[in-house]
Design an enzyme around this catalytic site. Structure first.
Site, PDB file in Angstrom:
ATOM      1  N   HIS B  50      54.716  85.943  25.072  1.00 35.76           N
ATOM      2  CA  HIS B  50      56.053  85.754  24.531  1.00 35.76           C
ATOM      3  C   HIS B  50      57.102  86.360  25.466  1.00 35.76           C
ATOM      4  O   HIS B  50      58.124  85.748  25.764  1.00 35.76           O
ATOM      5  CB  HIS B  50      56.119  86.406  23.148  1.00 35.76           C
ATOM      6  CG  HIS B  50      57.406  86.172  22.441  1.00 35.76           C
ATOM      7  ND1 HIS B  50      57.671  85.004  21.772  1.00 35.76           N
ATOM      8  CD2 HIS B  50      58.497  86.948  22.321  1.00 35.76           C
ATOM      9  CE1 HIS B  50      58.881  85.074  21.257  1.00 35.76           C
ATOM     10  NE2 HIS B  50      59.404  86.258  21.580  1.00 35.76           N
ATOM     11  N   GLU B  72      51.419  80.856  24.705  1.00 35.40           N
ATOM     12  CA  GLU B  72      51.830  81.543  23.487  1.00 35.40           C
ATOM     13  C   GLU B  72      51.489  80.691  22.256  1.00 35.40           C
ATOM     14  O   GLU B  72      50.968  81.202  21.259  1.00 35.40           O
ATOM     15  CB  GLU B  72      53.335  81.816  23.549  1.00 35.40           C
ATOM     16  CG  GLU B  72      53.865  82.567  22.342  1.00 35.40           C
ATOM     17  CD  GLU B  72      55.386  82.534  22.262  1.00 35.40           C
ATOM     18  OE1 GLU B  72      56.039  82.048  23.206  1.00 35.40           O
ATOM     19  OE2 GLU B  72      55.916  82.974  21.242  1.00 35.40           O
ATOM     20  N   ASN B 377      29.428  95.249  44.650  1.00 34.19           N
ATOM     21  CA  ASN B 377      28.068  95.588  45.058  1.00 34.19           C
ATOM     22  C   ASN B 377      27.201  95.927  43.858  1.00 34.19           C
ATOM     23  O   ASN B 377      26.030  95.546  43.792  1.00 34.19           O
ATOM     24  CB  ASN B 377      28.085  96.794  46.002  1.00 34.19           C
ATOM     25  CG  ASN B 377      28.275  96.364  47.437  1.00 34.19           C
ATOM     26  OD1 ASN B 377      28.289  95.165  47.712  1.00 34.19           O
ATOM     27  ND2 ASN B 377      28.429  97.312  48.323  1.00 34.19           N
TER      28      ASN B 377
END
Lengths: 121, 653
Positions: B50, B72, B377
């Site tokens: 919003h 929204e 990793n």
């Protein structure tokens, strides 16, 4: 179906006036408080159906009191009593969970309308 | 909108704020996926979309506003329980957030939004259907008429709109605009375009539950059901509110945004003060010799102590103002882990702890990449596949913990996984095969020393090691980055149980403790964090190895380097053996797990110094990390041990 109301205002005159308006229209004023701190304590004690809350008060202001009360009871119904020029504070209060507001000087029918609508009767 | 009112100088604030929202969106969306019923997350996500909609509209970024609007809308359907939270929903929303992010990047670079074709994502958002969902919401206008003697009309209008929103009704647009409504620039009535599945009578009832409302009327309430086609969508585009709609939902905090540069220059000024304080102390020392001035000396001493206290406090306060919670960096990681885990088909429970720990913001930027590296990793190589874990009797879901805490004057960040761990034997083999050590040497090394080989450049790139140890992709880069900011990296691992990387970072970069040494006429500062020990080496205990003068230090060979010559990219200044002094004052330093001894003329002592950068107009300053001003006003160059040693290896070892 009228309800049980708590009036919060630091001015005894205002409390008296509001009390007159409300009791004349069949509502029961179960508690009165003169600052936010007192309001929070008395809310817990009496668990009213509705609270009228002044904004500027000593010890704890009305907006903080709204927050505190809503913390304890998220369903709490609170109407803010505002003076002219307090727009920003009313918005804050609404964000904090106040359901409606009335503007001083009070007109009896406006007070009753707001109370009625918030209580849903 | 933009033609009468210049919004360009809000661009910085807009970008900053939008960035924050995008980060919290990623974080909250990932959280929501885990807890689909958590209303707090749904509300927070809704609010972010919003706000972005409102502010990008105000800035005139129509595409961005439109995208945020559709996001929204979709979230609103979630909020009302019409769409349930599913992985495909989160995927789509994250995709939308990615778009917002990339648009923002373009805006940051060019000052205007990119001209991209967004049809695909727009229609995906518009046509998203949850399972078994039937969309029956429509849009229509309401006219709200206030009581004739209504006071505070603006707040009244605000209350009406927030009441609608609280009831799950979307307020798409208003006439006049929201800012005009709040500014009371309207007569006795205003119009609201709502989007809801509720019939107009119900909505009117909700509005009428607010006091001092005279009447509510619905317009165009007929046939809104079938309006959900392109025509309506077009209209919707035009109704993206260009005004500051974000006012409604953002709570204003009492903060001031300050340009980082301003903080930097403040800290610089405090640095000057610290220097002046040191100079005052120097003067007091010198006054000792003058008996007749003893009274003044005491007064001066008191004043200086007071100034000292104040500058210390000031320094702390400004440093604190520069501090940001690690959450700024950590918050984007759940998204990263989620994506990586999905790609590799692993199940990973990612836990973040201590994200409220604060760190200097310049450091925050420096550690982001190393952390991404370590986390990647951990997912790729640390955590085993589900099947492998089950066969090993481990819980099928792997766990990665990212933890931060403060320890004295440093912040420690731990990246820990419960994966397969490092295989010491394989690392040994590899180190020997790469010729880094001899088999005899390696047999004497501690486990910790062996593990440290993974930080050796090039060690990792081999597939074999990546396979077996599962580590090391660019570990040398991680280590170098962390050491560049005066930090340290340590690894602990147990085969089959897991691996933990500990990054220790200083709280700030600007002020460090240093060892002051004299070489000839010059005084150099060596960061204390790089100093291992100070040694007095006798000439008879030195040896020439590969034309480098060395000595034995804790059973290892230690190259002895002449600081001044080295800064000049030469190895030694003396020509013959005779020129070597009988006693060598040596500061043993370490960087990237290699040790070296810096030979100096005199060790002066330890002091807190303020780092000043050397500026870009200097030539080759490798080996130097900056300069500082000393108590007597003289200048001392700060040695950057890591790059100095690099220089040494280049000088032909």
């Amino acid at each position: 179906m009228p309800g049980r109301i708590m009036i919060v205002d630091d001015a005894a005159f205002m409390r008296m006036m509001l009390k007159d308006i409300l009791t004349k229209n069949g509502y029961e004023v179960v508690a009165e408080a003169s600052n936010g701190h007192e309001a929070v304590l008395k809310y817990e004690e009496t668990r009213p159906d509705l609270v009228t809350m002044d904004i500027t008060m000593p010890e704890m202001d009305g907006i903080t009191a709204v927050k505190e009360i809503r913390k304890k009871d998220p369903q709490a119904k609170i109407i803010m009593c505002s003076a002219m020029g307090q727009q920003a504070m009313v918005v804050d209060a609404i964000q904090a969970g106040a359901r409606d507001f009335i503007v001083k000087p009070f007109k009896p029918d406006r007070v009753v309308e707001a109370v009625k609508k918030v209580l849903g009767n | 909108m933009g033609d009468t009112f210049d919004v360009s100088h809000y661009l910085g604030v807009f970008i900053e704020e939008a960035k924050e929202h995008i980060e919290s969106l990623e974080e909250n969306l990932v959280k929501l996926e885990k807890e689909p019923d958590n209303q707090d997350f749904i509300q927070a996500i809704f609010r972010s979309f919003h706000t972005i909609k409102g502010s990008s509209g105000s800035m005139g970024f129509q595409q961005m506003a439109e995208l945020a609007h559709l996001l929204e809308n979709l979230l609103d359907r979630v909020r009302r329980g019409e769409v349930s939270v599913s992985s495909s929903l989160i995927d789509l929303l994250l995709q939308g957030v990615d778009f917002l992010k990339r648009m923002l990047e373009e805006i940051t670079k060019k000052g205007q939004e990119p001209d991209w074709n967004m049809e695909e994502i727009f229609s995906a958002l518009q046509n998203f259907r949850g399972e078994g969902e039937k969309d029956d919401s429509g849009e229509y206008w309401l006219t709200v008429k206030l009581a004739p003697d209504c006071s505070m009309k603006g707040v009244r209008a605000y209350l009406v709109i927030s009441r609608l929103q609280d009831s799950g009704i979307e307020v798409v647009n208003t006439v006049p605009s929201l800012s005009d409504l709040e500014g009371e620039n309207f007569g006795q009535s205003f119009d609201v375009l709502v989007r809801t599945a509720l019939p107009p009578e119900e909505v009117a009832k909700i509005v009428e539950s607010v006091a001092e409302i005279e009447r509510v009327e619905a317009k165009g309430g007929e046939g809104e059901e079938e309006e959900r086609d392109q025509i309506e969508e077009k209209e919707e585009k035009n109704t993206v509110s260009p005004t500051g709609e974000q006012k409604i939902t953002t709570n204003l905090k009492k903060t001031v945004r300050v340009d980082v540069e301003r903080l930097d220059s403040l800290l610089n000024l405090v640095g000057e003060l610290v220097i002046d304080r040191t100079r005052l102390e120097d003067i007091i020392q010198r006054l000792k010799d003058y008996q007749e001035l003893i009274q003044f000396r005491e007064i001066l001493s008191d004043t200086t102590t007071h100034i000292g206290r104040i500058t210390n406090d000031l320094q702390m306060e400004i440093m604190k103002a520069r501090m940001l919670p690690l959450a700024e960096v950590f918050n984007r990681f759940p998204r990263l882990i989620r994506d990586l885990a999905r790609q590799s088909g692993k199940e990973i429970n990612f836990i973040i702890e201590g994200e409220e720990t604060e760190l200097d913001r310049s450091l925050l930027e420096e550690i982001t990449d190393p952390l991404i590296h370590l986390l990647r990793n951990a997912v790729d190589h640390g955590i085993e596949s589900r099947e492998e874990r089950i066969s090993k009797g481990k819980p099928p879901q792997g766990e990665i913990v990212l933890r931060a805490y403060q320890e004295e004057n440093s912040v420690v960040i731990v990246v820990e996984d419960d994966g397969r761990g490092l295989d010491i034997e394989k690392i040994k083999d590899k180190a020997v095969r790469m010729g880094l050590v001899t088999p005899e040497e390696v047999s004497k090394m501690s486990e910790q020393e062996i593990v440290d080989f993974i930080f050796y450049p090039g060690f990792s790139t081999s597939d074999e090691v990546t396979e077996v140890s599962g580590r090391g992709v660019g570990m040398d880069v991680v280590k170098r980055n962390i050491e560049r900011v005066n930090g340290q990296v340590r690894v602990e691992s147990q085969l089959g149980v897991g691996t933990a990387f500990y990054l220790r970072l200083p709280l700030t970069l600007a002020i460090i403790r240093a060892l002051l040494v004299r070489v000839g006429e010059s005084i150099y500062s060596i960061p204390l964090s790089d100093v291992v020990e100070i040694e007095k080496v006798e000439k008879e205990n030195t040896y020439w190895v590969n034309r480098v003068l060395t000595t034995l230090f804790r059973g290892k060979t230690l190259p002895l380097l002449w600081l001044e010559a080295l800064l000049d990219s030469r190895k030694y200044d003396f020509i013959s053996e005779d020129e070597i002094p009988e006693v060598l004052y040596t500061v043993v330093v370490s960087a990237s797990s290699s040790l070296a001894g810096l030979v100096v003329d005199e060790v002066l002592g330890e002091q807190e110094i303020v780092i000043k950068s050397l500026g870009s107009y200097m030539g080759d300053v490798r080996g130097l990390g900056g300069a500082t001003i000393l108590g007597d006003g003289g200048i001392s160059l700060i040695i950057d041990v890591a790059s100095l040693l690099w220089k040494f290896s280049r000088a032909g070892g």
